[in-house]
Design an enzyme around this catalytic site. Structure first.
Site, PDB file in Angstrom:
ATOM      1  N   VAL A   3       0.820  -1.218   0.000  1.00 39.49           N
ATOM      2  CA  VAL A   3       0.000   0.000   0.000  1.00 39.49           C
ATOM      3  C   VAL A   3       0.851   1.264   0.000  1.00 39.49           C
ATOM      4  O   VAL A   3       0.628   2.186  -0.801  1.00 39.49           O
ATOM      5  CB  VAL A   3      -0.954  -0.008   1.220  1.00 39.49           C
ATOM      6  CG1 VAL A   3      -1.664   1.327   1.344  1.00 39.49           C
ATOM      7  CG2 VAL A   3      -1.976  -1.126   1.080  1.00 39.49           C
ATOM      8  N   ALA A  33      11.096  -3.971   7.205  1.00 39.09           N
ATOM      9  CA  ALA A  33      12.365  -3.652   7.864  1.00 39.09           C
ATOM     10  C   ALA A  33      13.080  -4.929   8.297  1.00 39.09           C
ATOM     11  O   ALA A  33      12.470  -5.976   8.496  1.00 39.09           O
ATOM     12  CB  ALA A  33      12.111  -2.754   9.072  1.00 39.09           C
ATOM     13  N   SER A  54       5.827   9.163   7.383  1.00 38.17           N
ATOM     14  CA  SER A  54       4.638   9.037   8.221  1.00 38.17           C
ATOM     15  C   SER A  54       3.430   9.614   7.510  1.00 38.17           C
ATOM     16  O   SER A  54       3.539  10.559   6.732  1.00 38.17           O
ATOM     17  CB  SER A  54       4.846   9.759   9.552  1.00 38.17           C
ATOM     18  OG  SER A  54       3.688   9.640  10.361  1.00 38.17           O
ATOM     19  N   LYS A  86      12.068   9.435  13.226  1.00 33.46           N
ATOM     20  CA  LYS A  86      10.810   8.737  12.929  1.00 33.46           C
ATOM     21  C   LYS A  86      10.425   7.810  14.072  1.00 33.46           C
ATOM     22  O   LYS A  86       9.240   7.675  14.419  1.00 33.46           O
ATOM     23  CB  LYS A  86      10.948   7.938  11.625  1.00 33.46           C
ATOM     24  CG  LYS A  86       9.730   7.058  11.269  1.00 33.46           C
ATOM     25  CD  LYS A  86       8.439   7.881  11.171  1.00 33.46           C
ATOM     26  CE  LYS A  86       7.329   7.142  10.420  1.00 33.46           C
ATOM     27  NZ  LYS A  86       6.967   5.851  10.970  1.00 33.46           N
ATOM     28  N   HIS A 107       8.957   9.942  16.700  1.00 36.58           N
ATOM     29  CA  HIS A 107       7.611  10.293  16.230  1.00 36.58           C
ATOM     30  C   HIS A 107       6.627   9.182  16.571  1.00 36.58           C
ATOM     31  O   HIS A 107       5.540   9.428  17.098  1.00 36.58           O
ATOM     32  CB  HIS A 107       7.633  10.535  14.716  1.00 36.58           C
ATOM     33  CG  HIS A 107       6.283  10.534  14.063  1.00 36.58           C
ATOM     34  ND1 HIS A 107       5.594   9.361  13.808  1.00 36.58           N
ATOM     35  CD2 HIS A 107       5.489  11.546  13.625  1.00 36.58           C
ATOM     36  CE1 HIS A 107       4.435   9.656  13.238  1.00 36.58           C
ATOM     37  NE2 HIS A 107       4.357  10.971  13.111  1.00 36.58           N
ATOM     38  N   ASN A 108       7.004   7.956  16.276  1.00 42.60           N
ATOM     39  CA  ASN A 108       6.096   6.839  16.530  1.00 42.60           C
ATOM     40  C   ASN A 108       5.876   6.629  18.027  1.00 42.60           C
ATOM     41  O   ASN A 108       4.777   6.264  18.457  1.00 42.60           O
ATOM     42  CB  ASN A 108       6.637   5.562  15.891  1.00 42.60           C
ATOM     43  CG  ASN A 108       6.426   5.535  14.385  1.00 42.60           C
ATOM     44  OD1 ASN A 108       6.281   6.576  13.755  1.00 42.60           O
ATOM     45  ND2 ASN A 108       6.420   4.356  13.808  1.00 42.60           N
ATOM     46  N   GLU A 127       3.464   9.098  19.044  1.00 45.35           N
ATOM     47  CA  GLU A 127       2.169   8.629  18.525  1.00 45.35           C
ATOM     48  C   GLU A 127       1.538   7.632  19.494  1.00 45.35           C
ATOM     49  O   GLU A 127       0.333   7.710  19.791  1.00 45.35           O
ATOM     50  CB  GLU A 127       2.394   7.978  17.163  1.00 45.35           C
ATOM     51  CG  GLU A 127       1.184   7.395  16.494  1.00 45.35           C
ATOM     52  CD  GLU A 127       1.566   6.670  15.208  1.00 45.35           C
ATOM     53  OE1 GLU A 127       1.184   5.484  15.059  1.00 45.35           O
ATOM     54  OE2 GLU A 127       2.251   7.282  14.360  1.00 45.35           O
TER      55      GLU A 127
END
Length: 483
Positions: A13, A77, A129, A183, A186-187, A190
């Site tokens: 996706v 990953a 993101s 990142k 960031h997660n 989140e």
């Protein structure tokens, strides 16, 4: 045949939507997927009539690209990334660029940057993101790795990135694994944001007795103020969604949460760097606890139900308290996340621009919110800011929200509703502003049983002392060190 501007491997996706985004911005893109039937399905489906070229081998992909070649990996990953790198290296020439756009662990990116530099190749590890929607219409992109690679991809990345006030949510983060580290943080944030929202939801439902329609109204209202954010917006949408029978869909979803590891990595790095990332840690553990569904059901029968409901004040007053608790805890979560980036930058030698990082998160990504503009302003005013809580805007916000924050914590404890993120954020706030903590007793305990020594308030910092607490321990002290 016209050569492509960039190639992409991995047509799941995210990969498909990034390719379509690039094509929409005028770039010719070549694609490859290990399962080649996906290439044909994509070319004959969503990519039909677009400037996108399908290839069926790595050799064909490389041959279709203009030099210096730029190939982006959107694959799982870990080992899969290394396998694709090993496959591409013999096919590329010095100066070509490989880009890893997955959620890779940042030490892997540092390792890959060094490995490919030895081969004469350039490497970028970039956090992306925004999910499916962001990839298609404008994600937040956080690139790091080899600085020589950045000018080669800058135009493409900034073209497809989200824009806030015309500024792309994509800037060079730093060398080696800096992009993937940012990142990762960031997660982690989140995770914290999502847990805080879930705790507000649980208190509304179980303490205040609000149904989903009423909660939808509250979250929609919150989204027009200081809590304006993507996650608040989608929470309002979720609470409004009905199942086929007309009941709220969210009530039919099993209460066990999944995770992919980035929150856990954030917590592990905080422990390694000695940063009190308490709220994000609790958010990760809350997901782990939720996964023990069968065990929790058995425990509820043995340990009994929640206490009888105990609520004081009006619904309006309690909703305001939850709003303030959510806002203040969110400030603490971001403050802790930026502390972690600051310590990592010191250890790794990265020159991180925290204002630019906040700007990159203002659009496209999952934690995007109006709130991030205030963070950018704080770091623009003081790039050396130790803690967001010390910026005048956030200091005032925390003080204003404090009473409601405490009332929300009391509401949770009194009614037996778990709110680990609210409470841990409040405990951090109280600890961070405490001139004196009980660690003096802790140091005495360590010296008593292990001769680990202590410092004294009436002596200069850096002088260490040991006491023979029992009269039979001797004068020899243990080595002093910090983990």
């Amino acid at each position: 045949m016209e050569k492509a501007d960039i190639g992409l491997i991995g047509l799941a996706v995210m990969g498909q939507n990034l390719v379509l985004n690039m094509a929409d911005h005028g770039y010719r893109v070549a694609v490859f997927n290990r399962t080649t039937s996906k290439v044909d399905e994509f070319i004959n489906g969503p990519a039909q009539d677009k400037n996108i070229v399908g290839t069926h081998t790595a050799e064909e992909l490389v041959a279709s690209l203009q030099s210096p070649r730029k190939i982006m990996l959107m694959v799982k990953a870990g080992e899969v990334v290394d396998r694709f790198i090993d496959m591409l290296v013999p096919l590329l020439e010095p100066g070509d660029v490989i880009i890893d756009g997955g959620n890779s662990y940042y030490p892997d990116t540092t390792r890959r940057t060094a490995y490919l530099r030895e081969k004469g190749l350039r490497f970028i590890g970039t956090g992306i993101s925004g999910g499916e929607e962001g990839a298609r219409h404008g994600p937040s992109i956080m690139p790091g790795g080899d600085p020589e690679a950045w000018p080669l991809v800058k135009e493409i990345f900034q073209s497809i990135a989200a824009k806030v006030d015309g500024v792309p949510c994509c800037q060079w983060v730093g060398q080696d694994g800096a992009g993937h580290f940012v990142k990762m943080v960031h997660n982690g944030i989140e995770y914290g944001d999502m847990q805080l929202i879930c705790e507000a939801y649980a208190l509304m439902e179980h303490a205040l007795g609000m149904d989903c329609d009423r909660m939808h109204q509250v979250f929609r209202q919150w989204n027009s103020g200081v809590l304006d954010s993507y996650l608040i917006e989608i929470t309002a949408d979720i609470l409004a969604m009905k199942d086929e029978d007309g009941d709220a869909l969210v009530n039919k979803i099993l209460d066990t949460a999944g995770q992919k590891g980035t929150g856990k990595w954030t917590g592990i790095n905080a422990l390694d760097l000695g940063v009190p990332l308490t709220l994000i840690g609790e958010a990760v553990f809350a997901r782990v606890l939720s996964s023990l569904k069968d065990e929790r059901v058995r425990a509820s029968a043995i340990l009994g139900p929640r206490p009888d409901k105990s609520v004081t004040g009006s619904e309006e007053d309690n909703i305001r308290a939850l709003h303030d608790a959510l806002y203040a805890s969110k400030i603490i979560s971001y403050a802790q996340g930026f502390m972690l980036m600051r310590e990592a930058a010191k250890e790794q030698g990265w020159d991180l621009n925290y204002g630019e990082i906040a700007l990159m998160w203002r659009g496209g990504c999952i934690i995007r919110s109006t709130f991030l503009g205030n963070i950018k302003a704080a770091y623009d005013a003081n790039p050396q800011l130790e803690n967001l809580a010390l910026d005048a805007f956030f200091t005032d916000a925390l003080k204003t929200a404090e009473a409601g924050w405490r009332n929300a914590a009391v509401l949770a404890v009194r009614n037996g509703i778990p709110a680990p993120a609210f409470v841990s954020a409040l405990s951090y706030f109280d600890g961070y502003r405490s001139e004196r903590l009980p660690a003096n007793l802790l140091q005495a305990q360590r010296d008593y049983f292990g001769a680990h020594t202590y410092e004294r308030v009436d002596r200069p910092r850096g002088e260490y002392f040991h006491t023979d607490w029992t009269g039979s321990g001797g004068k020899v002290a243990s080595t002093t060190y910090e983990v």
